[in-house]
Design a protein around this motif. Structure first.
Motif, PDB file in Angstrom:
ATOM      1  N   ALA A 187       0.787  -1.183  -0.086  1.00  0.00           N
ATOM      2  CA  ALA A 187      -0.081   0.008   0.236  1.00  0.00           C
ATOM      3  C   ALA A 187       0.783   1.276  -0.005  1.00  0.00           C
ATOM      4  O   ALA A 187       1.948   0.963   0.133  1.00  0.00           O
ATOM      5  N   CYS A 188       0.259   2.399  -0.002  1.00  0.00           N
ATOM      6  CA  CYS A 188       0.946   3.590   0.089  1.00  0.00           C
ATOM      7  C   CYS A 188       0.474   4.344   1.218  1.00  0.00           C
ATOM      8  O   CYS A 188      -0.693   4.444   1.455  1.00  0.00           O
ATOM      9  N   GLY A 189       1.351   5.255   1.668  1.00  0.00           N
ATOM     10  CA  GLY A 189       0.980   6.506   2.533  1.00  0.00           C
ATOM     11  C   GLY A 189       0.013   6.164   3.904  1.00  0.00           C
ATOM     12  O   GLY A 189       0.628   4.832   4.433  1.00  0.00           O
ATOM     13  N   THR A 190      -1.026   6.453   4.114  1.00  0.00           N
ATOM     14  CA  THR A 190      -1.806   6.116   5.049  1.00  0.00           C
ATOM     15  C   THR A 190      -2.174   4.577   5.353  1.00  0.00           C
ATOM     16  O   THR A 190      -1.985   4.005   6.314  1.00  0.00           O
ATOM     17  N   SER A 191      -2.511   4.202   3.971  1.00  0.00           N
ATOM     18  CA  SER A 191      -2.785   2.653   3.856  1.00  0.00           C
ATOM     19  C   SER A 191      -1.732   1.852   4.128  1.00  0.00           C
ATOM     20  O   SER A 191      -1.867   0.515   4.763  1.00  0.00           O
ATOM     21  N   PHE A 192      -0.524   2.347   3.986  1.00  0.00           N
ATOM     22  CA  PHE A 192       0.617   1.542   4.154  1.00  0.00           C
ATOM     23  C   PHE A 192       0.718   1.293   5.680  1.00  0.00           C
ATOM     24  O   PHE A 192       1.002   0.233   6.187  1.00  0.00           O
TER      25      PHE A 192
ATOM     26  N   ILE B 176      -3.910  -2.456  -0.064  1.00  0.00           N
ATOM     27  CA  ILE B 176      -5.061  -1.559   0.774  1.00  0.00           C
ATOM     28  C   ILE B 176      -4.890  -0.401   0.029  1.00  0.00           C
ATOM     29  O   ILE B 176      -3.771   0.334  -0.196  1.00  0.00           O
ATOM     30  N   SER B 177      -6.281  -0.042  -0.275  1.00  0.00           N
ATOM     31  CA  SER B 177      -6.338   1.368  -0.859  1.00  0.00           C
ATOM     32  C   SER B 177      -7.652   1.999  -0.764  1.00  0.00           C
ATOM     33  O   SER B 177      -8.812   1.353  -0.968  1.00  0.00           O
ATOM     34  N   GLN B 178      -7.801   3.306  -0.259  1.00  0.00           N
ATOM     35  CA  GLN B 178      -9.153   3.748   0.125  1.00  0.00           C
ATOM     36  C   GLN B 178      -9.810   4.076  -1.342  1.00  0.00           C
ATOM     37  O   GLN B 178     -11.011   3.850  -1.345  1.00  0.00           O
ATOM     38  N   SER B 179      -8.902   4.452  -2.171  1.00  0.00           N
ATOM     39  CA  SER B 179      -9.551   5.036  -3.358  1.00  0.00           C
ATOM     40  C   SER B 179      -9.747   3.948  -4.358  1.00  0.00           C
ATOM     41  O   SER B 179     -10.743   4.179  -5.199  1.00  0.00           O
ATOM     42  N   GLY B 180      -8.941   2.873  -4.302  1.00  0.00           N
ATOM     43  CA  GLY B 180      -9.004   2.023  -5.316  1.00  0.00           C
ATOM     44  C   GLY B 180      -8.559   2.467  -6.583  1.00  0.00           C
ATOM     45  O   GLY B 180      -8.436   1.589  -7.734  1.00  0.00           O
ATOM     46  N   GLU B 181      -7.586   3.597  -6.926  1.00  0.00           N
ATOM     47  CA  GLU B 181      -6.988   4.080  -8.028  1.00  0.00           C
ATOM     48  C   GLU B 181      -5.754   4.191  -7.807  1.00  0.00           C
ATOM     49  O   GLU B 181      -5.012   4.887  -8.759  1.00  0.00           O
ATOM     50  N   THR B 182      -4.881   4.197  -6.567  1.00  0.00           N
ATOM     51  CA  THR B 182      -3.695   4.632  -6.706  1.00  0.00           C
ATOM     52  C   THR B 182      -2.826   3.903  -7.612  1.00  0.00           C
ATOM     53  O   THR B 182      -2.831   2.704  -7.278  1.00  0.00           O
ATOM     54  N   ALA B 183      -2.138   4.295  -8.326  1.00  0.00           N
ATOM     55  CA  ALA B 183      -1.354   3.674  -9.657  1.00  0.00           C
ATOM     56  C   ALA B 183      -0.156   2.776  -8.958  1.00  0.00           C
ATOM     57  O   ALA B 183       0.017   1.858  -9.470  1.00  0.00           O
TER      58      ALA B 183
ATOM     59  N   GLY C 164     -12.300  15.031   2.179  1.00  0.00           N
ATOM     60  CA  GLY C 164     -10.928  15.443   2.929  1.00  0.00           C
ATOM     61  C   GLY C 164      -9.786  14.775   2.195  1.00  0.00           C
ATOM     62  O   GLY C 164      -9.757  13.317   2.261  1.00  0.00           O
ATOM     63  N   VAL C 165      -8.812  15.564   1.771  1.00  0.00           N
ATOM     64  CA  VAL C 165      -7.832  14.788   1.246  1.00  0.00           C
ATOM     65  C   VAL C 165      -6.785  13.947   2.228  1.00  0.00           C
ATOM     66  O   VAL C 165      -6.515  12.891   1.690  1.00  0.00           O
ATOM     67  N   ALA C 166      -6.781  14.316   3.409  1.00  0.00           N
ATOM     68  CA  ALA C 166      -6.132  13.515   4.463  1.00  0.00           C
ATOM     69  C   ALA C 166      -6.997  12.271   5.027  1.00  0.00           C
ATOM     70  O   ALA C 166      -8.334  12.709   5.385  1.00  0.00           O
ATOM     71  N   SER C 167      -6.416  11.366   4.851  1.00  0.00           N
ATOM     72  CA  SER C 167      -7.571  10.071   5.131  1.00  0.00           C
ATOM     73  C   SER C 167      -7.572   9.845   6.787  1.00  0.00           C
ATOM     74  O   SER C 167      -6.743  10.004   7.392  1.00  0.00           O
ATOM     75  N   THR C 168      -8.823   9.569   7.237  1.00  0.00           N
ATOM     76  CA  THR C 168      -9.141   9.637   8.458  1.00  0.00           C
ATOM     77  C   THR C 168     -10.145   8.441   8.864  1.00  0.00           C
ATOM     78  O   THR C 168      -9.477   7.233   8.888  1.00  0.00           O
TER      79      THR C 168
ATOM     80  N   LEU D 182       2.336  12.068   9.734  1.00  0.00           N
ATOM     81  CA  LEU D 182       1.979  12.228   8.270  1.00  0.00           C
ATOM     82  C   LEU D 182       0.787  13.123   8.340  1.00  0.00           C
ATOM     83  O   LEU D 182       0.692  14.258   7.483  1.00  0.00           O
ATOM     84  N   LYS D 183      -0.180  13.267   9.237  1.00  0.00           N
ATOM     85  CA  LYS D 183      -1.381  14.013   9.129  1.00  0.00           C
ATOM     86  C   LYS D 183      -0.968  15.385   9.616  1.00  0.00           C
ATOM     87  O   LYS D 183      -1.291  16.169   8.812  1.00  0.00           O
ATOM     88  N   LEU D 184       0.053  15.396  10.499  1.00  0.00           N
ATOM     89  CA  LEU D 184       0.493  16.862  10.868  1.00  0.00           C
ATOM     90  C   LEU D 184       1.456  17.692   9.420  1.00  0.00           C
ATOM     91  O   LEU D 184       1.088  18.728   9.268  1.00  0.00           O
ATOM     92  N   LYS D 185       2.066  16.699   9.074  1.00  0.00           N
ATOM     93  CA  LYS D 185       2.841  17.071   7.719  1.00  0.00           C
ATOM     94  C   LYS D 185       1.839  17.598   6.636  1.00  0.00           C
ATOM     95  O   LYS D 185       2.108  18.676   6.036  1.00  0.00           O
ATOM     96  N   GLU D 186       1.156  16.809   6.463  1.00  0.00           N
ATOM     97  CA  GLU D 186       0.161  17.203   5.074  1.00  0.00           C
ATOM     98  C   GLU D 186      -0.839  18.431   5.275  1.00  0.00           C
ATOM     99  O   GLU D 186      -1.178  19.035   4.408  1.00  0.00           O
ATOM    100  N   LEU D 187      -1.225  18.593   6.512  1.00  0.00           N
ATOM    101  CA  LEU D 187      -1.999  19.586   6.634  1.00  0.00           C
ATOM    102  C   LEU D 187      -1.499  20.740   7.396  1.00  0.00           C
ATOM    103  O   LEU D 187      -1.952  22.008   7.148  1.00  0.00           O
TER     104      LEU D 187
HETATM  105  C1  F6R Z   1      -2.711  10.608   3.588  1.00  0.00           C
HETATM  106  C2  F6R Z   1      -3.317  10.216   2.428  1.00  0.00           C
HETATM  107  C3  F6R Z   1      -2.305   9.167   1.390  1.00  0.00           C
HETATM  108  C4  F6R Z   1      -3.062   7.951   0.799  1.00  0.00           C
HETATM  109  C5  F6R Z   1      -2.267   7.600  -0.156  1.00  0.00           C
HETATM  110  C6  F6R Z   1      -2.915   6.130  -0.494  1.00  0.00           C
HETATM  111  O1  F6R Z   1      -3.671  11.258   4.569  1.00  0.00           O
HETATM  112  O2  F6R Z   1      -4.451  10.179   2.299  1.00  0.00           O
HETATM  113  O3  F6R Z   1      -1.152   8.930   1.869  1.00  0.00           O
HETATM  114  O4  F6R Z   1      -3.387   7.005   2.173  1.00  0.00           O
HETATM  115  O5  F6R Z   1      -1.963   8.371  -1.210  1.00  0.00           O
HETATM  116  O6  F6R Z   1      -4.105   6.214  -1.094  1.00  0.00           O
HETATM  117  P1  F6R Z   1      -5.198   5.153  -1.485  1.00  0.00           P
HETATM  118  O7  F6R Z   1      -5.474   4.418   0.053  1.00  0.00           O
HETATM  119  O8  F6R Z   1      -6.405   5.650  -1.909  1.00  0.00           O
HETATM  120  O9  F6R Z   1      -4.341   3.876  -2.030  1.00  0.00           O
END
Ligand code: F6R
Length: 640
Positions: free
Chosen positions: A328-333, A375-382, A426-430, A513-518
């Motif tokens: 996964a990437c970012g928060t999902s990682f 793991i991906s919230q959006s299901g589109e992360t390249a 919201g761009v930051a994942s919660t 990460l939340k603090l950096k990005e926001l």
């Molecule tokens: C941080 C954040 C990103 C996503 C990352 C993966 O708040 O939203 O780090 O978690 O870009 O995105 P998904 O889960 O959509 O694959």
């Protein structure tokens, strides 16, 4: 030129190594409409709901009386709205629109989409990156066409203009153009000579169709049209859709009719609106009790055994798995990092966690007995999508944990566990993060059930504990005054550190990460045990250090973290300790304590992250930042 084209085509194939130094991001939001209403109003309304995907310029194009009209402006959508109020576009029932996150060419009026062909026939909006645009641009120059913008999109528009001028219909012309493009793209186009038709194509980038009553929509995300219809159709890879007000037809890039999957969107307009909160992010933090409860719903059969309906991998296959790799990437990682602790503890199957962007570039060892969990919230992360394709080429089974029905990642996986967070705007994942954690726990318990590494009553007890989490978060959220005060106290701090151990370590990383990005301030998360191996050099007078405390009695880890707190305080830093409500040791040693509900150790991330989300949201608000649309970011990173 042919040879160069061939090489570009080769490297763009899934699973092949591409230039790893080239990292480009492209998100953008796209809307198209055909119907009886004011298309401009509907498209702008859709763009407003997609602005989270990109917000550095926006534009719309309509077809009216056989002519194309375009309005576009750099900056947020409000600039375009002002322009449209001053100089309205002609009334039309056919429009396309775009909100941009710049890649090729800066965020200027000229580079904003839609882009028109020089012959005035077509207008195009685009999400993605056309990787062979330089070659195609040179080809256009030879044909005497000089693009007015610096974008890759205009190249597609110019090619499409030339193609429709040959006499075919827009769908056929777009198919021809798509077959010449390399990279990731969703393209939506209109032609002034086909005033009732919008055509769109997708490769590696999202596109959904909204089927209304006498009107149809195209969009990157159902949020764009959810106020008008909840009936949607997901488009597959390399497919083209043609809509009019009353029809939609889908075909492949080779011109054959395509099969598509219609679905009903389970949430409505109210979920896509702020509902009285100042930010979507704050609303989404407060939605977490419901999101967690919804994700747990319907996961047991009458006997109490776990049941994961969409998991289409047979128990025998799951029993044969000898390694699990979470990608996964970012928060999902970070959710994946927590999953590793749970999976290994409950199932005894070795589990690795890997950043999707690293996975396929290091020749990973996976095979038919590896279960790859993405793991991906959006299901589109390249990056994640490319990792899936690589894993499947190696014959691994892939299971996706995803929040977005109809998105690419679950479609390209063998199995899926959907989280039920509802739309995360919201761009930051919660709530995305919390529900991913829940899905990871469910998966780990299901594997334990199938492989017999836990008794049924042990699993049932853990599910009961999970079921108590929504109420626990609800109680936490009702008492956030202390956290809000901390955000005010530390608003001017240039740096904040976060420490954690065991499952508290990914929480520390996510808090940072939340603090950096926001808040755009320096924030680092560390494993507390690593403190003395380097990071302690950062500790200085008055530096805020958040410490995620393991529950008391967890081996010796609790005592070791207490020692870390003492070491930090001895150097003048301020310790804010997130600790279980009756952890008296923590109270004795910390400068400030944030009390956490008592939950089983492995589940602690579900409650420990909540105050850190509120802290980041509040601190960014106090600094006057746009919390929902932080600078340089967009919600789904759809190109590597
Ligand atoms: C941080 C954040 C990103 C996503 C990352 C993966 O708040 O939203 O780090 O978690 O870009 O995105 P998904 O889960 O959509 O694959």
């Amino acid at each position: 030129m042919a040879e160069r084209l061939l090489r570009l085509a080769d490297v763009a194939k899934p699973g092949r190594l591409r230039d790893p130094t080239r990292t480009v991001f492209a998100m953008c939001g796209i809307v198209g409409y055909a119907g009886p209403k004011s298309a401009v109003d509907l498209v702008v309304e859709g763009l407003r709901r997609l602005e989270y995907r990109g917000y550095d310029s926006a534009g719309v194009s309509v077809v009216a009386d056989g002519e194309l009209s375009v309005a576009k402006r750099a900056g947020k959508l409000v600039n375009l709205e002002k322009e449209l109020a001053e100089t309205p576009l002609p009334v039309s029932g056919l429009a396309i629109g775009h909100t941009r996150w710049a890649t090729h060419g800066g965020p200027t009026d000229v580079n904003a989409h839609p882009h028109r062909s020089s012959n005035g026939r077509v207008a195009v909006v685009h999400n993605g990156i056309i990787e062979n645009f330089a070659v195609l641009r040179a080809e256009l120059a030879e044909a005497g066409i000089t693009p007015v913008s610096a974008t890759d999109t205009e190249i597609a528009a110019q090619l499409l203009g030339l193609e429709v001028a040959k006499g075919g219909d827009l769908t056929g012309a777009l198919r021809t153009v798509c077959n010449r493009l390399e990279g990731a793209f969703t393209l939506v186009a209109v032609d002034c000579e086909q005033p009732d038709t919008v055509v769109a194509a997708r490769r590696n980038s999202p596109l959904v169709v909204g089927l209304g009553d006498g009107e149809n929509f195209l969009a990157s995300d159902v949020a764009a049209f959810i106020g008008h219809t909840r009936e949607a159709v997901e488009l597959g890879q390399d497919q083209i859709v043609t809509i009019t007000a009353t029809t939609f037809e889908v075909e492949t890039f080779t011109g054959e009719p395509a099969t598509v999957r219609p679905y009903h969107v389970s949430w409505d307009l109210s979920a896509a609106e702020k509902g009285g909160f100042d930010w979507f992010m704050r609303k989404e933090i407060y939605e977490q009790p419901k999101a967690v409860a919804d994700t747990l719903l319907g996961r047991q059969d009458e006997s109490g055994a776990l049941r994961l309906d969409e998991l289409r991998i047979a128990p025998e296959e799951l029993r044969a798995v000898d390694k699990i790799v979470v990608i996964a990437c970012g928060t999902s990682f970070y959710a994946g990092m927590v999953a590793k602790y749970a999976i290994e503890h409950w199932t005894r199957v070795p589990c690795e966690v890997e950043l999707a962007s690293e996975f396929r570039y290091r020749d990973p060892i996976v095979g038919p007995t590896t279960l790859v969990v993405t793991i991906s919230q959006s299901g589109e992360t390249a990056d994640t999508l490319m990792a899936i394709r690589h894993a499947r080429e190696q014959k691994a089974r892939v299971l996706a944990i995803c929040n977005t029905n109809g998105s690419t990642i679950p479609r390209e996986s063998d199995a899926v566990i959907y989280t039920h967070a509802g739309p995360e705007i919201g761009v930051a994942s919660t709530k995305g993060f919390l529900t991913q954690l829940v899905a990871c726990y469910l998966l780990a318990l299901y594997l334990a059930q199938v492989r017999g590494t836990k008794f049924g009553d042990e699993i049932a007890l853990l599910i009961e504990e999970l079921e108590k989490i929504p109420a626990a978060i609800e109680r936490q959220l009702a008492d956030m005054d202390g956290v809000l005060q901390l955000a005010s106290d530390f608003a001017e701090s240039p740096s904040v550190l976060f420490l954690g151990r065991h499952v508290g370590y990914p929480v520390a990383l996510e808090g940072a990460l939340k603090l950096k990005e926001l808040a755009y301030i320096h924030a680092e998360g560390f494993a507390a045990g690593e403190l003395k191996h380097g990071p302690i050099a950062l500790i200085e007078d008055q530096l805020p250090v958040f410490v995620v405390m393991p529950p008391p009695g967890r081996d010796l880890v609790h005592e070791k973290v207490i020692s870390n707190i003492a070491e930090i305080r001895a150097r003048g830093a301020r310790t804010i300790v997130l600790a279980e409500e009756d952890d008296l040791d923590a109270v004795r040693h910390a400068d400030v304590v944030i009390a956490l509900p008592k939950v089983p150790t492995l589940l602690q991330p579900l409650v420990a992250i909540v105050p850190l989300q509120v802290f980041a949201c509040e601190l960014a608000t106090r600094k006057g930042h746009d919390v929902d649309q932080p600078r340089n970011l967009a919600k789904s990173v759809t190109v590597e």
